[in-house]
Design an enzyme around this catalytic site. Structure first.
Site, PDB file in Angstrom:
ATOM      1  N   GLN A   1     -23.727 -24.268 -97.340  1.00  0.00           N
ATOM      2  CA  GLN A   1     -22.823 -24.526 -96.222  1.00  0.00           C
ATOM      3  C   GLN A   1     -23.403 -23.961 -94.920  1.00  0.00           C
ATOM      4  O   GLN A   1     -22.704 -23.328 -94.125  1.00  0.00           O
ATOM      5  CB  GLN A   1     -21.448 -23.937 -96.505  1.00  0.00           C
ATOM      6  CG  GLN A   1     -20.612 -24.772 -97.464  1.00  0.00           C
ATOM      7  CD  GLN A   1     -20.195 -26.107 -96.870  1.00  0.00           C
ATOM      8  OE1 GLN A   1     -20.050 -26.252 -95.651  1.00  0.00           O
ATOM      9  NE2 GLN A   1     -20.024 -27.102 -97.723  1.00  0.00           N
ATOM     10  N   SER A   2     -24.660 -24.228 -94.672  1.00  0.00           N
ATOM     11  CA  SER A   2     -25.345 -23.694 -93.495  1.00  0.00           C
ATOM     12  C   SER A   2     -24.881 -24.379 -92.210  1.00  0.00           C
ATOM     13  O   SER A   2     -25.045 -25.592 -92.043  1.00  0.00           O
ATOM     14  CB  SER A   2     -26.862 -23.866 -93.647  1.00  0.00           C
ATOM     15  OG  SER A   2     -27.532 -23.614 -92.434  1.00  0.00           O
ATOM     16  N   ASN A   3     -24.332 -23.598 -91.289  1.00  0.00           N
ATOM     17  CA  ASN A   3     -24.006 -24.116 -89.956  1.00  0.00           C
ATOM     18  C   ASN A   3     -25.275 -24.473 -89.196  1.00  0.00           C
ATOM     19  O   ASN A   3     -25.312 -25.440 -88.440  1.00  0.00           O
ATOM     20  CB  ASN A   3     -23.213 -23.074 -89.167  1.00  0.00           C
ATOM     21  CG  ASN A   3     -21.875 -22.751 -89.786  1.00  0.00           C
ATOM     22  OD1 ASN A   3     -21.086 -23.643 -90.059  1.00  0.00           O
ATOM     23  ND2 ASN A   3     -21.612 -21.474 -90.026  1.00  0.00           N
TER      24      ASN A   3
END
Length: 342
Positions: A75-77
């Site tokens: 879930q890397s921004n």
């Protein structure tokens, strides 16, 4: 300090707002809380990485890249903002996503940032936890190069001396806004992870002799390791800017009391912070990054770390889209069942 000497693509919505949080300040009964809204930088729901990418993607463009690569957690921004920036520039984007949590939940693996990665046209592949992800990325990049691509690789979080320039610029912007509204800032608090935000911010503030302490609330590393890594990048960034030695080790302060189980794992205090910001100020935090920074801020206020009457600025690093990857952490399913049965 003349940042215009460095290549930059101006896509972020700047300056981001600086706002006073009256209801949160009243609820906590401590210092006057302000927020720097770097969740409002634009580009696919915004976030702090967009500032870094203005400089990183300019470097990629100037090197003739046709494909950019980066890596991060599922879930890397940062991955999402890189994919968005690449789409805007017409470059291909390939992402390595590290499974740091082992979660099998469909929302975590397919929704939130992952959904937006693909909507922006990026391709992706997964890796297990505990690997040297930058080394993994370079290996994949070499495969693309062998096929004729000119690949520009971006480290996790965009945190190198080029990316840190984005938060040197943020320091200038924040101080200018504070001066314009006669706001004397006593403290700045933010979530710190891959180090680029804190390193750039401290370097910019020290170069301007602003005399504002910065507290990074670590989202993954122990205090000593986090402070050492931030200082290394801040020192190198100062060298790049032509002001070597402007940052001393004692200027870098991190607090790792709010990491919880580890990176990518929400904490009860972080969930409380999400609820407080949402219900008191209509501001969305994310479960694993900005919420841990806010949890640290809230707990330290309750403990009296910040004096009543002081002005504290919380730098909101964004990331709210990842809320949709952590829906089960909030227990709203029971609310819906209760409503249906009432």
């Amino acid at each position: 300090m003349h940042l215009a000497r460095f290549p930059r693509i101006h896509l972020a919505h700047l300056p981001t707002p600086l706002e006073r949080l009256d209801r949160l300040s009243e609820a906590l009964g401590g210092p006057e809380i302000w927020i720097k809204r770097d969740d409002c930088t634009g580009l696919s729901t915004g976030g702090n990485k967009t500032r870094k990418l203005e400089f990183l993607m300019a470097e990629a463009r100037d090197q003739g890249a046709d494909l950019v690569m980066t890596q991060g957690a599922t879930q890397s921004n940062h991955a999402r903002q890189t994919a968005a920036f690449a789409a805007k520039l017409g470059m291909d984007c390939h992402i390595l996503l590290e499974d740091r949590t082992g979660s099998k939940e469909e929302n975590y693996n397919q929704n939130g940032n992952v959904l937006l990665d693909f909507l922006h046209g990026a391709s992706a592949e997964k890796r297990g936890s505990g690997l040297d992800m930058n080394a993994e990325m370079e290996g994949v990049a070499d495969g693309f190069r062998a096929k004729g691509h000119n690949v520009y690789t971006i480290p996790g979080g965009g945190s190198n001396t080029t990316g840190a320039l984005g938060y040197v610029n943020c320091a200038f912007e924040l101080l200018s806004q504070a001066n314009d509204c006669d706001l004397v800032i006593d403290h700045i608090v933010h979530a710190t992870g891959s180090t680029g935000t804190q390193a750039g911010l401290v370097t910019g503030l020290k170069a301007m002799n602003a005399d504002i302490p910065v507290l990074g609330i670590s989202v993954r590393a122990p205090k000593e390791a986090q402070e050492e890594n931030v200082f290394k990048l801040a020192d190198a960034t100062a060298e790049k800017l032509g002001c070597p030695g402007v940052v001393a080790p004692q200027d870098i302060v991190a607090n790792s009391d709010y990491v919880g189980e580890g990176y990518g794992f929400p904490t009860p205090d972080g969930i409380e912070a999400i609820h407080m910001f949402a219900q008191l100020e209509a501001i969305l935090l994310d479960p694993v990054y900005s919420s841990k920074g806010a949890a640290g801020l809230i707990d330290l206020i309750r403990k009296g770390h910040f004096a009543k009457g002081e002005r504290v600025v919380f730098l909101h690093t964004g990331g709210s889209v990842s809320l949709f990857g952590y829906m089960s952490s909030f227990g709203f399913e029971s609310n819906l069942k209760s409503a249906a049965n009432s």
